[in-house]
Design a protein around this motif. Sequence first.
Motif, PDB file in Angstrom:
ATOM      1  N   LYS A   1     -38.054-112.411  13.049  1.00  0.00           N
ATOM      2  CA  LYS A   1     -37.179-113.319  13.787  1.00  0.00           C
ATOM      3  C   LYS A   1     -35.734-112.874  13.586  1.00  0.00           C
ATOM      4  O   LYS A   1     -35.313-112.615  12.454  1.00  0.00           O
ATOM      5  CB  LYS A   1     -37.368-114.748  13.298  1.00  0.00           C
ATOM      6  N   PRO A   2     -34.932-112.771  14.654  1.00  0.00           N
ATOM      7  CA  PRO A   2     -33.544-112.316  14.519  1.00  0.00           C
ATOM      8  C   PRO A   2     -32.754-113.132  13.496  1.00  0.00           C
ATOM      9  O   PRO A   2     -32.844-114.363  13.457  1.00  0.00           O
ATOM     10  CB  PRO A   2     -32.981-112.515  15.931  1.00  0.00           C
ATOM     11  N   GLY A   3     -32.003-112.419  12.660  1.00  0.00           N
ATOM     12  CA  GLY A   3     -31.118-113.050  11.690  1.00  0.00           C
ATOM     13  C   GLY A   3     -31.760-113.401  10.367  1.00  0.00           C
ATOM     14  O   GLY A   3     -31.081-113.905   9.464  1.00  0.00           O
ATOM     15  N   MET A   4     -33.067-113.123  10.219  1.00  0.00           N
ATOM     16  CA  MET A   4     -33.787-113.525   9.004  1.00  0.00           C
ATOM     17  C   MET A   4     -34.069-112.345   8.069  1.00  0.00           C
ATOM     18  O   MET A   4     -34.904-112.451   7.169  1.00  0.00           O
ATOM     19  CB  MET A   4     -35.097-114.213   9.389  1.00  0.00           C
ATOM     20  N   ASP A   5     -33.366-111.241   8.243  1.00  0.00           N
ATOM     21  CA  ASP A   5     -33.651-110.027   7.464  1.00  0.00           C
ATOM     22  C   ASP A   5     -33.362-110.206   5.978  1.00  0.00           C
ATOM     23  O   ASP A   5     -34.096-109.704   5.124  1.00  0.00           O
ATOM     24  CB  ASP A   5     -32.831-108.863   8.029  1.00  0.00           C
TER      25      ASP A   5
ATOM     26  N   ALA B   1     -28.989-117.685   2.698  1.00  0.00           N
ATOM     27  CA  ALA B   1     -28.156-118.005   3.862  1.00  0.00           C
ATOM     28  C   ALA B   1     -28.917-117.800   5.168  1.00  0.00           C
ATOM     29  O   ALA B   1     -29.777-116.932   5.281  1.00  0.00           O
ATOM     30  CB  ALA B   1     -26.908-117.133   3.853  1.00  0.00           C
ATOM     31  N   LEU B   2     -28.547-118.595   6.164  1.00  0.00           N
ATOM     32  CA  LEU B   2     -29.183-118.558   7.478  1.00  0.00           C
ATOM     33  C   LEU B   2     -28.142-118.292   8.562  1.00  0.00           C
ATOM     34  O   LEU B   2     -26.958-118.561   8.367  1.00  0.00           O
ATOM     35  CB  LEU B   2     -29.860-119.904   7.771  1.00  0.00           C
ATOM     36  N   PRO B   3     -28.574-117.804   9.717  1.00  0.00           N
ATOM     37  CA  PRO B   3     -27.644-117.728  10.853  1.00  0.00           C
ATOM     38  C   PRO B   3     -27.146-119.119  11.212  1.00  0.00           C
ATOM     39  O   PRO B   3     -27.848-120.116  10.994  1.00  0.00           O
ATOM     40  CB  PRO B   3     -28.509-117.152  11.981  1.00  0.00           C
ATOM     41  N   ASP B   4     -25.944-119.199  11.780  1.00  0.00           N
ATOM     42  CA  ASP B   4     -25.414-120.496  12.217  1.00  0.00           C
ATOM     43  C   ASP B   4     -26.256-121.085  13.340  1.00  0.00           C
ATOM     44  O   ASP B   4     -26.489-122.286  13.394  1.00  0.00           O
ATOM     45  CB  ASP B   4     -23.972-120.334  12.719  1.00  0.00           C
TER      46      ASP B   4
END
Length: 668
Positions: free
Chosen positions: A212-216, A540-543
């Motif tokens: 999933k994008p942003g979860m690297d 941390a997570l994407p906004d």
Amino acid sequence: MAKVVKAACPLNCWDSCGFHVTVDNGRVTKVEGDPDHPITKGKICGRGRMLETRTNSPDRLLYPLKKVNGQFQQISWEQVLDEIAAKFMDIKEKYGTTAVLHSHDYANNGILKNLDQRFFNCYGGVTELYGSLCWGAGIEAQKWDFGNALSHEPNDIYNSKNIIIWGRNAARTNMHFYEKLLEVKKHGAKLIVIDPLFNATAKIADEYITIKPGMDGILAAGIIKEMLRLKLEDKAFIEKSTQGFADLEKLINSFSLEKISEMTEVPAKVITNLAYVYADKPTATFMGLGLQRYQNGGNTIRLIDALVAVSGNIGIPGGGANYANIQVGQSFAFEELTLPNRRKNHRLFSIMKQAEDVLTAKNPEIKMIVVTCGNPLTQVPDSTMVEKAFSSVETVVVIEQFMTDTANLADYVLPTTTAFEEEDFYYSSMYHHYVNYGPKLVQETPGEVQSDLWIWTKLAQRLGFGEDFNFTRDEWLNMTLKPLKDKGLSLEKLKEKSTLELPVTKIPWQERKFATLSGKFEFTSQLGQQKGFPGELTFALPDESKWSNPELAAKYPYSLLTIHPMRSNHSQNYHLLGGKVKLKVEIAPNIADNLGLQNGDQVRVWNDRGEVKGFISILSAAHPNTININEGIWRRFGGPVNNLTSSRESDNGLGSTVYDCLVNLEKI
């Protein structure tokens, strides 16, 4: 009579290729690869070949232009330089020099393109930009962890047992690295690609992991969790060469593997398998720039760095947390070239938020913007706000080769040379550590085109500091190479050989001596704390995600990526491609199924910031609910995609968040 000359690619790109350029009767007729270049070995991409089209295009700007009553008029160099110099003097006297904003990016890797900074420093110091649209969060992250952002030299990959390509489509952006991947695979190395998009590099992988994008960063934390559970960590490296590991352990113990699997949408057994891969040393990790284009971007790179550290793959042949190699650019005498000590005043705006900062600036307000090596109306996020800001300023000056979106909004447009019409040398701080010489191949420039250096020199003379620009090209180039002279590198040798190897560290951190404040790899960063940030790694997570903002995710259910185009270096080539360029909206198969979309359907993509319209292309294996629209496309071709992106900064303040973007989509 035609002749073939060694030259170099000026583009801001991973590969920094060597060229063979054919010149016939003073005109460039063909651009090919230099087979003698130690890295690029005669192969170049289409973007490099198009530099011939760029140089010879009938659409080039040939004369200085001034906008009068909304229309551009051709004027003389004498007039345009006199008028701009008068504005500089008037602004300095009435408001102070920081009422001028210098908007600079990196469309050209020539070392002398940095002389714009010298000009503005000698003027007295202006408002400048900090941070990076491209890679800033990741560079800062690695400085917190290692003290610098360094990569292994290209041929070290032959020592790797396993290779993780994480968010990096080398086939599109780093073709010579891609060729090495094909080679090492034949010799038995295992290749794993982690990416939301099933790209050309993923096609050659032994294993492709969709995420999933942003979860690297969350995935990296999960792999660390499994390494610790299975006792696969490198205890000796952790104990002797790191600090802050207890903080990392506390973080890792605060969540379950099941939760990580749910958030990343990567199966738990895949995460466990990756723990074994990292323990099977040497494992090399190669990170792309898209990983850190989220609000949690710095932390993402830091968690991947932490994974490489926990597994003991730092400072060993065939290993590394390979993101950038800025020791290459650090080889040159930038301060002597740019004279930062000449600044009397200085103000900084974020490159991401430059539009908002222009609109709200006080004491002084921004009275003039000068744009060099960039196209901010296309490339800076939240394009609507950028246009509003630039339109609000009394005077906008753009140095350009073509009538870009930014140039079209300017009050003055100054036509500049292409790389083949000026002498310089080129390098890239991304992949290899060679510097390439670019001779002046076209002696007669078209129309009244002049080099950036000529423009700065003439303006400096009018403003009373012409002596600071009273150097020949050779003197400028020698000035930048001064730190390398005692290592046997000289301008004469560079001109003779065309390509020289810089004396950089080929396997970073082999001595386990890091450039951090502690001298160790820092899981908890003292530099971060010193700068006012929490130094600890975070979950941390994407906004913009369903985990951090469920209401926004319900309204805009799709993650938008804006990756680098195949045929254009950012926005530079779209007008040269011929035919009608169309904005392509690439979507995951589940979106097509859910909305009944087919290839070629026209759609509208939108969010609260803006919209674009384009034509559907269904990707074969993109991560569910993922969309891609290539960045850089001009307004007249349906762009820019930055109508949709946010100007927010990354967690460490130095990167963009253009991939941290949720959108909706409908057929029209």
